[in-house]
Write a protein that holds these residues in place. Structure first.
Motif, short mmCIF file in Angstrom:
data_model
loop_
_atom_site.label_atom_id
_atom_site.label_comp_id
_atom_site.label_asym_id
_atom_site.label_seq_id
_atom_site.Cartn_x
_atom_site.Cartn_y
_atom_site.Cartn_z
N ALA A 165 33.31 37.00 56.50
CA ALA A 165 33.01 37.64 55.22
C ALA A 165 31.73 38.45 55.35
CB ALA A 165 32.86 36.61 54.11
N ASP A 181 33.28 42.03 51.24
CA ASP A 181 33.98 40.86 50.69
C ASP A 181 33.24 40.30 49.48
OD1 ASP A 181 36.11 40.64 52.73
OD2 ASP A 181 34.39 40.29 54.04
N ASP A 188 33.83 42.71 46.59
CA ASP A 188 35.18 42.52 46.06
C ASP A 188 35.29 41.25 45.23
OD1 ASP A 188 35.98 44.86 47.31
OD2 ASP A 188 37.00 43.84 48.98
N ALA A 189 34.70 40.16 45.72
CA ALA A 189 34.75 38.88 44.99
C ALA A 189 34.07 38.99 43.63
CB ALA A 189 34.11 37.77 45.82
N ARG A 232 36.15 38.52 39.99
CA ARG A 232 35.80 37.42 39.08
C ARG A 232 34.97 37.86 37.87
NH1 ARG A 232 36.61 35.92 44.03
NH2 ARG A 232 37.86 34.08 44.44
N ALA A 288 31.86 33.85 41.91
CA ALA A 288 32.29 34.63 43.06
C ALA A 288 32.10 33.89 44.38
CB ALA A 288 31.54 35.96 43.10
N GLY A 339 36.96 30.81 48.67
CA GLY A 339 37.30 31.84 49.64
C GLY A 339 36.21 32.05 50.67
N THR A 377 33.72 33.93 50.75
CA THR A 377 32.35 34.13 50.27
C THR A 377 31.61 32.82 50.04
OG1 THR A 377 33.15 34.31 47.99
CG2 THR A 377 32.85 36.37 49.23
#
Length: 90
Positions: free
Chosen positions: A19, A23, A26-27, A31, A75, A79, A81
Motif C-alpha cells: 500500500a 491506496d 483511495d481509501a 470511506r 480509512a 485492507g 491501509t
C-alpha cells in the motif's frame, strides 16, 4: 475550508509494496461521508510512510481536525491501509 496536515507511519512488518499514497487516498475517498466535509486530498510518499493534506470543510480548525481524524480512523481500519498509523504533522 481548512488544510489538515498529517503523517502516516508504516507500522507493518509486511513488504512495503502492499500500500502506498494512492491506496491511502483511495481509501479516504471510499470511506468519506458527507458529514466529513472532505474537499480534496493530497498524499505523497515520505520516509517511513505517507504525508497527507486533507482539505476539510468545517466551521473551525478544531472541527476540521476532528473530522479528518474520524475519517482516517475509518480509512485505516481495514485492507492494505491498515499498515499505517497517524503520527504527527509533517
Amino acid at each position: 475550508m481548512f488544510a489538515v496536515h498529517l503523517t502516516l507511519l508504516d507500522v507493518s512488518t509486511a513488504p512495503t509494496g502492499e500500500a502506498g499514497p494512492a491506496d491511502v487516498q483511495d481509501a479516504l475517498w471510499v470511506r468519506a461521508l458527507p458529514g466529513d466535509g472532505l474537499e480534496h486530498v493530497r498524499a505523497c510518499a515520505v520516509p517511513g510512510g505517507v504525508g497527507l493534506v486533507l482539505y476539510v470543510r468545517a466551521p473551525d480548525r478544531e472541527a476540521a481536525e476532528l473530522r479528518a481524524h474520524a475519517l482516517l480512523d475509518r480509512a485505516l481500519a481495514e485492507g492494505p491501509t491498515r499498515r499505517y498509523a497517524v503520527a504527527a504533522p509533517p
